[in-house]
Design a protein around this motif. Structure first.
Motif, short mmCIF file in Angstrom:
data_model
loop_
_atom_site.label_atom_id
_atom_site.label_comp_id
_atom_site.label_asym_id
_atom_site.label_seq_id
_atom_site.Cartn_x
_atom_site.Cartn_y
_atom_site.Cartn_z
N ALA A 129 0.84 -1.19 0.00
CA ALA A 129 0.00 0.00 0.00
C ALA A 129 0.89 1.25 0.00
O ALA A 129 1.87 1.33 0.74
N PRO A 130 0.57 2.24 -0.84
CA PRO A 130 1.44 3.41 -0.97
C PRO A 130 1.75 4.12 0.34
O PRO A 130 2.92 4.48 0.60
N ALA A 131 0.75 4.35 1.18
CA ALA A 131 1.00 5.08 2.43
C ALA A 131 1.95 4.31 3.34
O ALA A 131 2.83 4.90 3.97
N ASP A 132 1.79 3.00 3.40
CA ASP A 132 2.63 2.18 4.28
C ASP A 132 4.08 2.15 3.80
O ASP A 132 5.02 2.27 4.60
N ALA A 157 -0.53 12.27 3.61
CA ALA A 157 -1.02 12.18 4.98
C ALA A 157 -0.11 11.31 5.85
O ALA A 157 0.05 11.57 7.05
N ALA A 158 0.48 10.29 5.25
CA ALA A 158 1.36 9.38 6.00
C ALA A 158 2.73 9.98 6.27
O ALA A 158 3.45 9.49 7.14
N CYS A 159 3.09 11.03 5.51
CA CYS A 159 4.44 11.61 5.61
C CYS A 159 4.35 13.12 5.80
O CYS A 159 4.79 13.90 4.94
N PRO A 160 3.80 13.57 6.93
CA PRO A 160 3.66 15.01 7.15
C PRO A 160 5.02 15.71 7.14
O PRO A 160 6.00 15.20 7.69
N GLY A 161 5.06 16.87 6.50
CA GLY A 161 6.30 17.62 6.45
C GLY A 161 7.24 17.22 5.34
O GLY A 161 8.26 17.87 5.12
N VAL A 162 6.90 16.15 4.62
CA VAL A 162 7.75 15.67 3.52
C VAL A 162 7.24 16.25 2.20
O VAL A 162 6.03 16.24 1.93
N LEU A 205 -1.79 9.60 -3.82
CA LEU A 205 -0.92 10.72 -3.44
C LEU A 205 -1.39 11.38 -2.15
O LEU A 205 -0.57 11.75 -1.30
N ARG A 206 -2.69 11.50 -1.98
CA ARG A 206 -3.20 12.08 -0.73
C ARG A 206 -2.88 11.19 0.46
O ARG A 206 -2.52 11.67 1.54
N ARG A 207 -2.98 9.88 0.27
CA ARG A 207 -2.65 8.96 1.36
C ARG A 207 -1.17 9.03 1.70
O ARG A 207 -0.77 8.99 2.88
N ILE A 208 -0.33 9.14 0.67
CA ILE A 208 1.11 9.27 0.90
C ILE A 208 1.41 10.55 1.66
O ILE A 208 2.18 10.56 2.63
N LEU A 212 10.26 12.99 -1.06
CA LEU A 212 9.93 11.67 -1.58
C LEU A 212 9.51 11.82 -3.03
O LEU A 212 8.66 12.66 -3.36
N TYR A 213 10.10 11.01 -3.91
CA TYR A 213 9.76 11.05 -5.33
C TYR A 213 8.74 9.95 -5.62
O TYR A 213 8.92 8.79 -5.21
N VAL A 214 7.67 10.31 -6.32
CA VAL A 214 6.62 9.36 -6.67
C VAL A 214 6.45 9.35 -8.19
O VAL A 214 6.16 10.38 -8.80
#
Length: 232
Positions: free
Chosen positions: A41-44, A82-87, A77-80, A58-60
């Motif tokens: 899963a992308p966020a994980d 949210a999982a990586c605040p400040g990135v 992208l939104r889940r990513i 982070l490059y996607v």
């Protein structure tokens, strides 16, 4: 170099999952298996990469958008994000025109990456300027996209990814000669190596020739690079 060398972890998205990239053969990419996350899963996976490295960017790569012309996978992208605040996210979603790039920018999910392989001329790269990151794409020594984008450095923004697609996930090492030539010829720009980075020795060699950073996936998943590589 005045600034610290930057390691930028990479996520390749396909059909809503993170896949393992190898040699730029995108049709054969399979869902990733990594010690950094349970599942693909992308966020994980994104959270695992950031926790492993402490990276600030982070490059996607949205492969469905790049290869098939699909709309950007905004849900992933939104889940990513949210999982990586400040990135900060650098997102290549195959942007080919101003409308698609502006629509992405309006989402405030990160900076668009404009790949030379997706362009027909230099217009979009020039129009976006430093709001975007430019990716100078090659495969097997062949320049991808319009020749004018490869030849005319005046069109490039301040940050340029030197993408060697055939080296991705192969552990073949970065294209040091090409990177050294670009860094020496254009000292006002920040160049980022993409493809083939194997470990700390490659990062040290890249920093020594004036490269600003590197996009890395396999070496992080395989535990050959971690937090020390980012801050050192």
């Amino acid at each position: 170099m005045g600034d610290a060398f930057e390691v930028i972890p990479v996520i390749d998205l396909r059909h809503g999952l993170v896949v393992r990239a190898r040699a730029g053969m995108r049709d054969s990419y399979a869902p990733i298996v990594t010690p950094l996350a349970k599942g693909s899963a992308p966020a994980d996976v994104a959270r695992g990469l950031i926790e492993a490295t402490g990276a600030a960017t982070l490059y996607v790569a949205d492969l469905d958008a790049i290869v098939e012309g699909a709309s950007p996978d905004l849900a992933s992208l939104r889940r990513i994000a949210a999982a990586c605040p400040g990135v900060t996210l650098w997102v290549d979603a195959g942007f080919r025109d101003r409308d698609s790039a502006d629509a992405f920018l309006s989402e405030e999910l990160g900076r668009p990456v404009i790949g030379s392989e997706s362009q027909t001329d230099a217009a979009l790269v020039r129009a976006l300027g430093d709001r975007a990151v430019f990716s100078l794409d090659t495969r097997g020594g062949q320049a991808l996209g319009p020749a004018c984008l490869h030849a005319d450095a005046q069109a490039w923004p301040g940050e340029v990814i030197v993408m060697t697609l055939a080296s991705i996930g192969t552990g073949a090492g970065p294209d040091m000669a090409r990177l050294a030539g670009l860094a020496a010829a254009h000292p006002g720009r920040r160049f980022y190596a993409a493809g083939g980075v194997r470990g700390p020795e490659d990062l040290a060699a890249l920093a020594a020739i004036g490269v600003a950073g590197a996009l890395v996936a396999s070496a992080i998943h395989d535990r050959r690079l971690g937090r020390g590589a980012v801050t050192g």
